[in-house]
Structure formats: C-alpha cells, structure tokens
Design a protein around this motif. Structure first.
Motif, PDB file in Angstrom:
ATOM      1  N   MET A   1       0.805  -1.221   0.000  1.00 36.82           N
ATOM      2  CA  MET A   1       0.000   0.000   0.000  1.00 36.82           C
ATOM      3  C   MET A   1       0.840   1.273   0.000  1.00 36.82           C
ATOM      4  SD  MET A   1      -2.941  -1.267   2.658  1.00 36.82           S
ATOM      5  CE  MET A   1      -1.804  -2.009   3.804  1.00 36.82           C
ATOM      6  N   PHE A   2       2.177   1.151   0.148  1.00 35.92           N
ATOM      7  CA  PHE A   2       3.055   2.316   0.229  1.00 35.92           C
ATOM      8  C   PHE A   2       4.297   2.095  -0.625  1.00 35.92           C
ATOM      9  CE2 PHE A   2       0.366   2.672   3.837  1.00 35.92           C
ATOM     10  CZ  PHE A   2       0.267   4.026   4.108  1.00 35.92           C
ATOM     11  N   THR A   3       4.748   3.155  -1.271  1.00 36.79           N
ATOM     12  CA  THR A   3       6.039   3.175  -1.955  1.00 36.79           C
ATOM     13  C   THR A   3       7.001   3.889  -1.016  1.00 36.79           C
ATOM     14  OG1 THR A   3       5.007   3.266  -4.134  1.00 36.79           O
ATOM     15  CG2 THR A   3       7.281   4.056  -3.974  1.00 36.79           C
ATOM     16  N   GLY A   4       8.159   3.294  -0.766  1.00 34.26           N
ATOM     17  CA  GLY A   4       9.115   3.898   0.162  1.00 34.26           C
ATOM     18  C   GLY A   4       8.773   3.544   1.595  1.00 34.26           C
TER      19      GLY A   4
ATOM     20  N   PHE B   1       6.483   9.788   6.841  1.00 38.72           N
ATOM     21  CA  PHE B   1       6.966   9.349   5.538  1.00 38.72           C
ATOM     22  C   PHE B   1       8.418   9.769   5.358  1.00 38.72           C
ATOM     23  CE2 PHE B   1       2.433   9.872   5.103  1.00 38.72           C
ATOM     24  CZ  PHE B   1       2.017   8.939   4.168  1.00 38.72           C
ATOM     25  N   ALA B   2       9.264   8.859   4.875  1.00 36.57           N
ATOM     26  CA  ALA B   2      10.620   9.213   4.467  1.00 36.57           C
ATOM     27  C   ALA B   2      10.525  10.009   3.164  1.00 36.57           C
ATOM     28  CB  ALA B   2      11.445   7.942   4.262  1.00 36.57           C
ATOM     29  N   PRO B   3      11.557  10.785   2.809  1.00 37.20           N
ATOM     30  CA  PRO B   3      11.520  11.519   1.550  1.00 37.20           C
ATOM     31  C   PRO B   3      11.149  10.599   0.376  1.00 37.20           C
ATOM     32  CG  PRO B   3      13.412  12.204   2.822  1.00 37.20           C
ATOM     33  CD  PRO B   3      12.803  11.023   3.546  1.00 37.20           C
ATOM     34  N   GLY B   4      10.200  11.066  -0.432  1.00 33.76           N
ATOM     35  CA  GLY B   4       9.762  10.313  -1.600  1.00 33.76           C
ATOM     36  C   GLY B   4       8.739   9.224  -1.328  1.00 33.76           C
ATOM     37  N   ALA B   5       8.487   8.891  -0.069  1.00 35.16           N
ATOM     38  CA  ALA B   5       7.524   7.832   0.256  1.00 35.16           C
ATOM     39  C   ALA B   5       6.105   8.347   0.040  1.00 35.16           C
ATOM     40  CB  ALA B   5       7.706   7.361   1.694  1.00 35.16           C
ATOM     41  N   ARG B   6       5.205   7.438  -0.318  1.00 31.48           N
ATOM     42  CA  ARG B   6       3.823   7.824  -0.596  1.00 31.48           C
ATOM     43  C   ARG B   6       2.911   6.621  -0.524  1.00 31.48           C
ATOM     44  NH1 ARG B   6       7.307   8.002  -4.983  1.00 31.48           N
ATOM     45  NH2 ARG B   6       6.718   6.788  -6.820  1.00 31.48           N
ATOM     46  N   THR B   7       1.614   6.915  -0.360  1.00 31.46           N
ATOM     47  CA  THR B   7       0.613   5.860  -0.385  1.00 31.46           C
ATOM     48  C   THR B   7       0.396   5.418  -1.830  1.00 31.46           C
ATOM     49  OG1 THR B   7      -1.299   7.304  -0.769  1.00 31.46           O
ATOM     50  CG2 THR B   7      -0.631   6.956   1.547  1.00 31.46           C
ATOM     51  N   ALA B   8      -0.287   4.303  -1.977  1.00 34.18           N
ATOM     52  CA  ALA B   8      -0.838   3.928  -3.285  1.00 34.18           C
ATOM     53  C   ALA B   8      -2.118   4.744  -3.473  1.00 34.18           C
ATOM     54  CB  ALA B   8      -1.144   2.432  -3.315  1.00 34.18           C
ATOM     55  N   TRP B   9      -2.657   4.748  -4.680  1.00 33.83           N
ATOM     56  CA  TRP B   9      -3.975   5.335  -4.894  1.00 33.83           C
ATOM     57  C   TRP B   9      -4.959   4.617  -3.981  1.00 33.83           C
ATOM     58  CZ3 TRP B   9      -4.844   9.641  -7.526  1.00 33.83           C
ATOM     59  CH2 TRP B   9      -3.939  10.032  -8.511  1.00 33.83           C
TER      60      TRP B   9
ATOM     61  N   LEU C   1      -5.770   0.750  -4.256  1.00 32.21           N
ATOM     62  CA  LEU C   1      -5.650   0.560  -5.700  1.00 32.21           C
ATOM     63  C   LEU C   1      -4.170   0.412  -6.073  1.00 32.21           C
ATOM     64  CD1 LEU C   1      -8.252   3.361  -6.382  1.00 32.21           C
ATOM     65  CD2 LEU C   1      -8.667   0.890  -6.563  1.00 32.21           C
ATOM     66  N   GLU C   2      -3.826   0.758  -7.306  1.00 39.20           N
ATOM     67  CA  GLU C   2      -2.451   0.585  -7.794  1.00 39.20           C
ATOM     68  C   GLU C   2      -1.507   1.615  -7.172  1.00 39.20           C
ATOM     69  OE1 GLU C   2      -4.102   3.687 -10.649  1.00 39.20           O
ATOM     70  OE2 GLU C   2      -4.906   1.984  -9.549  1.00 39.20           O
ATOM     71  N   HIS C   3      -0.215   1.306  -7.266  1.00 42.36           N
ATOM     72  CA  HIS C   3       0.797   2.242  -6.784  1.00 42.36           C
ATOM     73  C   HIS C   3       0.844   3.472  -7.684  1.00 42.36           C
ATOM     74  CE1 HIS C   3       2.867   0.135  -3.487  1.00 42.36           C
ATOM     75  NE2 HIS C   3       2.428  -0.950  -4.101  1.00 42.36           N
ATOM     76  N   VAL C   4       1.254   4.583  -7.093  1.00 39.06           N
ATOM     77  CA  VAL C   4       1.442   5.841  -7.819  1.00 39.06           C
ATOM     78  C   VAL C   4       2.733   5.715  -8.626  1.00 39.06           C
ATOM     79  CG1 VAL C   4       1.887   8.311  -7.522  1.00 39.06           C
ATOM     80  CG2 VAL C   4       0.241   7.143  -6.042  1.00 39.06           C
ATOM     81  N   SER C   5       2.652   6.004  -9.922  1.00 37.61           N
ATOM     82  CA  SER C   5       3.848   5.904 -10.767  1.00 37.61           C
ATOM     83  C   SER C   5       4.788   7.072 -10.470  1.00 37.61           C
ATOM     84  CB  SER C   5       3.449   5.925 -12.248  1.00 37.61           C
ATOM     85  OG  SER C   5       2.995   7.222 -12.607  1.00 37.61           O
ATOM     86  N   ASP C   6       6.040   6.923 -10.858  1.00 44.10           N
ATOM     87  CA  ASP C   6       6.998   8.013 -10.689  1.00 44.10           C
ATOM     88  C   ASP C   6       6.556   9.237 -11.492  1.00 44.10           C
ATOM     89  OD1 ASP C   6       8.529   6.472  -8.977  1.00 44.10           O
ATOM     90  OD2 ASP C   6       9.965   5.873 -10.523  1.00 44.10           O
ATOM     91  N   ALA C   7       5.970   9.032 -12.666  1.00 42.66           N
ATOM     92  CA  ALA C   7       5.490  10.156 -13.493  1.00 42.66           C
ATOM     93  C   ALA C   7       4.353  10.894 -12.794  1.00 42.66           C
ATOM     94  CB  ALA C   7       5.050   9.653 -14.864  1.00 42.66           C
ATOM     95  N   GLU C   8       3.413  10.154 -12.177  1.00 41.68           N
ATOM     96  CA  GLU C   8       2.320  10.794 -11.433  1.00 41.68           C
ATOM     97  C   GLU C   8       2.877  11.583 -10.250  1.00 41.68           C
ATOM     98  OE1 GLU C   8      -1.459   7.821 -12.020  1.00 41.68           O
ATOM     99  OE2 GLU C   8       0.235   7.092 -10.833  1.00 41.68           O
ATOM    100  N   TYR C   9       3.802  10.970  -9.523  1.00 38.72           N
ATOM    101  CA  TYR C   9       4.414  11.599  -8.359  1.00 38.72           C
ATOM    102  C   TYR C   9       5.112  12.906  -8.743  1.00 38.72           C
ATOM    103  CZ  TYR C   9       7.557  12.189  -4.352  1.00 38.72           C
ATOM    104  OH  TYR C   9       8.244  12.698  -3.277  1.00 38.72           O
ATOM    105  N   ALA C  10       5.757  12.927  -9.899  1.00 36.59           N
ATOM    106  CA  ALA C  10       6.525  14.090 -10.357  1.00 36.59           C
ATOM    107  C   ALA C  10       5.673  15.068 -11.174  1.00 36.59           C
ATOM    108  CB  ALA C  10       7.709  13.627 -11.180  1.00 36.59           C
TER     109      ALA C  10
END
Length: 130
Positions: free
Chosen positions: A16-19, A42-50, A116-125
């Motif tokens: 459910m989390f990236t990072g 959250f550590a830098p760059g960490a985020r939830t999934a959608w 839902l799915e993980h947030v892509s790097d493109a979405e995050y940026a």
C-alpha cells in the motif's frame, strides 16, 4: 475514563506504500465510535498507493512538505498547519516531497478503504500547485 495504551509503531506495507512509512495509532474507536486517527511519518519520496475512503479522510500536516493528489488533478503541496479534506470515494494519494520527511495526522471513520495501484513516478513528479 482511561488512559489507552496504543500499539507499537508499525512499518506500513509495501503493498500500500512506496518507500518507507510508519504509523502510530492515536485512536481506533470500537463499537459505536468508528473514528480513526493515526500519526503517519513518511521518508523523503515515500507515498501511499492510490486509494479512497468510504466516508472521506482529513489530513493535518504536522511537519515537512506533503504532496497530495486526487485522480486527474494536480499534485498539491501542503505544509505544517494545512488541513486537507478528501470526500468519500475520491481516489487520491499522499506522501512526502522527494527531499523532505513529512508527518501528518490522518483522520477517518471506519475501515472502508479501497486500495488501488501504486502511484507511478510520473504521477508523483506531475505538475504541482499550493
């Protein structure tokens, strides 16, 4: 009245989390109360999934820079003291900026969370606004 002993800090799942992210339960209502409150770090760059919440979610930013996005919208930057309301059923994600730790208090009711799915790097940026 009683002093409630919360569970230990928990590392949040890579499903459910990236990072790296950790949560401390502040309150988890039982029976009639369905209120939930967690301090999430959250550590830098960490985020939830959608995800979405059946009854909505409120975030109170405590420290750092938060990034929050609703499906199809710009990435919002939020800072300490900002309050973000996400309505019931709205797909969204939230996490830390790439160069800062971030902590927020998450408030919601019940356990109706649709992950839902993980947030892509493109979405995050993606494009940001404050």
């Amino acid at each position: 009245m009683e002093i409630v002993q919360p569970p230990a800090t928990m590392k949040l799942s890579a499903q459910m989390f990236t990072g790296d992210a950790w949560a401390d339960v502040i309150y988890r209502g039982e029976d009639l109360s369905r209120a939930r409150a967690n301090m999430v770090r959250f550590a830098p760059g960490a985020r939830t999934a959608w995800h979405s919440h059946g009854l909505g979610q409120t975030l109170y930013i405590v420290e750092g820079i938060a990034l929050i996005q609703s499906r199809g919208g710009d990435v919002l930057e939020a800072r300490p003291g900002d309050v973000i309301w996400t309505p019931p059923g709205e797909e969204h994600w939230h996490g830390a900026a790439p160069d800062r730790f971030m902590a927020h208090i998450a408030l919601w009711e019940g356990d109706e969370v649709d992950w839902l799915e993980h947030v892509s790097d493109a979405e995050y940026a993606g494009p940001r606004s404050s």
